[in-house]
Design a protein around this motif. Structure first.
Motif, PDB file in Angstrom:
ATOM      1  N   GLY A  88      -4.756   7.905  -6.028  1.00 51.19           N
ATOM      2  CA  GLY A  88      -3.597   8.636  -5.520  1.00 51.19           C
ATOM      3  C   GLY A  88      -3.680   8.880  -4.028  1.00 51.19           C
ATOM      4  O   GLY A  88      -2.665   8.832  -3.321  1.00 51.19           O
ATOM      5  N   ILE A  89      -4.892   9.134  -3.545  1.00 54.17           N
ATOM      6  CA  ILE A  89      -5.084   9.355  -2.105  1.00 54.17           C
ATOM      7  C   ILE A  89      -4.718   8.114  -1.317  1.00 54.17           C
ATOM      8  O   ILE A  89      -4.033   8.180  -0.290  1.00 54.17           O
ATOM      9  N   LEU A  90      -5.143   6.941  -1.804  1.00 59.31           N
ATOM     10  CA  LEU A  90      -4.848   5.689  -1.110  1.00 59.31           C
ATOM     11  C   LEU A  90      -3.354   5.404  -1.093  1.00 59.31           C
ATOM     12  O   LEU A  90      -2.812   4.932  -0.087  1.00 59.31           O
ATOM     13  N   LYS A  91      -2.670   5.686  -2.197  1.00 60.52           N
ATOM     14  CA  LYS A  91      -1.221   5.487  -2.231  1.00 60.52           C
ATOM     15  C   LYS A  91      -0.525   6.378  -1.205  1.00 60.52           C
ATOM     16  O   LYS A  91       0.400   5.942  -0.511  1.00 60.52           O
ATOM     17  N   THR A  92      -0.966   7.630  -1.094  1.00 58.15           N
ATOM     18  CA  THR A  92      -0.387   8.545  -0.103  1.00 58.15           C
ATOM     19  C   THR A  92      -0.628   8.035   1.310  1.00 58.15           C
ATOM     20  O   THR A  92       0.274   8.059   2.162  1.00 58.15           O
ATOM     21  N   LEU A  93      -1.830   7.543   1.571  1.00 58.67           N
ATOM     22  CA  LEU A  93      -2.158   7.040   2.910  1.00 58.67           C
ATOM     23  C   LEU A  93      -1.365   5.780   3.231  1.00 58.67           C
ATOM     24  O   LEU A  93      -0.856   5.626   4.351  1.00 58.67           O
ATOM     25  N   ASN A  94      -1.250   4.863   2.269  1.00 57.97           N
ATOM     26  CA  ASN A  94      -0.483   3.637   2.507  1.00 57.97           C
ATOM     27  C   ASN A  94       0.976   3.951   2.824  1.00 57.97           C
ATOM     28  O   ASN A  94       1.576   3.376   3.739  1.00 57.97           O
ATOM     29  N   PHE A 155     -12.849  11.154   1.095  1.00 56.68           N
ATOM     30  CA  PHE A 155     -11.597  11.899   1.000  1.00 56.68           C
ATOM     31  C   PHE A 155     -11.574  12.669  -0.315  1.00 56.68           C
ATOM     32  O   PHE A 155     -11.768  12.088  -1.397  1.00 56.68           O
ATOM     33  N   LEU A 156     -11.326  13.959  -0.240  1.00 55.84           N
ATOM     34  CA  LEU A 156     -11.196  14.778  -1.437  1.00 55.84           C
ATOM     35  C   LEU A 156      -9.738  14.988  -1.818  1.00 55.84           C
ATOM     36  O   LEU A 156      -9.419  15.190  -2.987  1.00 55.84           O
ATOM     37  N   SER A 157      -8.844  14.956  -0.832  1.00 56.11           N
ATOM     38  CA  SER A 157      -7.412  15.097  -1.100  1.00 56.11           C
ATOM     39  C   SER A 157      -6.646  14.585   0.109  1.00 56.11           C
ATOM     40  O   SER A 157      -7.199  14.469   1.216  1.00 56.11           O
ATOM     41  N   ALA A 158      -5.375  14.275  -0.096  1.00 54.92           N
ATOM     42  CA  ALA A 158      -4.500  13.815   0.986  1.00 54.92           C
ATOM     43  C   ALA A 158      -3.066  14.168   0.617  1.00 54.92           C
ATOM     44  O   ALA A 158      -2.596  13.824  -0.463  1.00 54.92           O
ATOM     45  N   ASP A 159      -2.374  14.861   1.518  1.00 48.63           N
ATOM     46  CA  ASP A 159      -0.987  15.262   1.307  1.00 48.63           C
ATOM     47  C   ASP A 159      -0.157  14.859   2.527  1.00 48.63           C
ATOM     48  O   ASP A 159      -0.495  15.224   3.663  1.00 48.63           O
ATOM     49  N   ALA A 160       0.894  14.085   2.286  1.00 45.73           N
ATOM     50  CA  ALA A 160       1.789  13.682   3.370  1.00 45.73           C
ATOM     51  C   ALA A 160       2.639  14.880   3.787  1.00 45.73           C
ATOM     52  O   ALA A 160       3.265  15.539   2.951  1.00 45.73           O
ATOM     53  N   LEU A 161       2.659  15.178   5.078  1.00 48.86           N
ATOM     54  CA  LEU A 161       3.414  16.306   5.606  1.00 48.86           C
ATOM     55  C   LEU A 161       4.790  15.857   6.082  1.00 48.86           C
ATOM     56  O   LEU A 161       5.028  14.661   6.299  1.00 48.86           O
ATOM     57  N   ASP A 162       5.663  16.814   6.248  1.00 51.17           N
ATOM     58  CA  ASP A 162       6.988  16.528   6.805  1.00 51.17           C
ATOM     59  C   ASP A 162       6.915  16.523   8.320  1.00 51.17           C
ATOM     60  O   ASP A 162       7.690  17.180   9.016  1.00 51.17           O
ATOM     61  N   GLN A 163       5.934  15.789   8.816  1.00 55.52           N
ATOM     62  CA  GLN A 163       5.739  15.613  10.255  1.00 55.52           C
ATOM     63  C   GLN A 163       5.524  14.129  10.506  1.00 55.52           C
ATOM     64  O   GLN A 163       4.821  13.462   9.751  1.00 55.52           O
ATOM     65  N   TRP A 164       6.117  13.642  11.567  1.00 53.74           N
ATOM     66  CA  TRP A 164       6.019  12.227  11.890  1.00 53.74           C
ATOM     67  C   TRP A 164       5.384  12.057  13.268  1.00 53.74           C
ATOM     68  O   TRP A 164       5.448  12.957  14.114  1.00 53.74           O
ATOM     69  N   PHE A 165       4.775  10.909  13.489  1.00 48.68           N
ATOM     70  CA  PHE A 165       4.148  10.631  14.781  1.00 48.68           C
ATOM     71  C   PHE A 165       4.622   9.288  15.297  1.00 48.68           C
ATOM     72  O   PHE A 165       5.058   8.421  14.532  1.00 48.68           O
TER      73      PHE A 165
END
Length: 215
Positions: A88-94, A155-165
């Protein structure tokens, strides 16, 4: 009287016959074995489902011919690891790489307590049977930070934020990775001349350190 209109395009699904030779099947099976450390990731799932599709459509004669070759060829030395927990972490990062989204992560460096970070992910690198995330650490004042290599295993967790770069348009993954001897690289290039003893030279010739080296 009222016929149907079928639109053929990117979303159309039509049956496709897969033709493959025993040599091509052998190469595919070797690639599948080499990707075994990526078990639990979309990369492994992709080659696994494709492998089964090919196998289902093969004539028995081709499959038997392939098996004769495969009995005398073995891939070994691959680490017994799995990225099932980080799927799930990898999917969020991709997804965040494609959308240029800031990701909030919990990262466990070796010998240190877990820490919460915010990163700007750029790419994924598969190096020596491990996945690394190339990312810059996000700061509150938008000050550019150098790219770092974060090992997915930590990586223990990864959450996509509503912030863009805004990514660096000059970043080229092949060029960036190609400048280093391993997974870690420094900014800028340096040229070295290294003298190898006559005893050690054959090992360097068998296993080059870098694609651009001159011996």
């Amino acid at each position: 009287e009222r016929g149907r209109v079928w639109k053929l395009g990117a979303q159309s699904r039509t049956p496709c016959e897969i033709t493959v030779s025993a040599t091509e099947l052998l190469a595919l099976s070797l690639g599948r074995d080499l990707l075994l450390p990526l078990a639990g990731t979309p990369f492994w799932q992709g080659i696994e489902t494709f492998w089964h599709k090919v196998q289902e459509q093969l004539p028995d004669s081709v499959w038997e011919h392939y098996q004769r070759f495969r009995r005398i060829l073995q891939v070994s030395g691959m680490p017994a690891k799995s990225y099932e927990e980080q799927q799930g972490i990898l999917k969020t990062l991709n997804r965040s790489m494609l959308q240029h989204r800031v990701v909030k992560i919990e990262y466990q460096s070796l010998g240190k307590p877990a820490a919460t970070r915010q990163i700007q992910p750029y790419a994924v690198v598969f190096y020596q049977s491990s996945l690394y995330i190339i990312a810059a650490e996000a700061t509150s004042d938008d000050t550019p930070t150098p790219l770092r290599h974060w090992k997915l295993d930590r990586f223990l967790s990864a959450d996509a934020l509503d912030q863009w770069f805004q990514p660096d348009d000059s970043f080229d993954l092949s060029d960036y990775v190609g400048k280093s001897l391993g997974i870690f690289s420094q900014q800028g290039l340096e040229e070295f001349q290294i003298r190898i003893s006559a005893y050690a030279a054959p090992w360097v010739l068998e296993d080059p350190w870098h694609a651009d080296q001159i011996v």
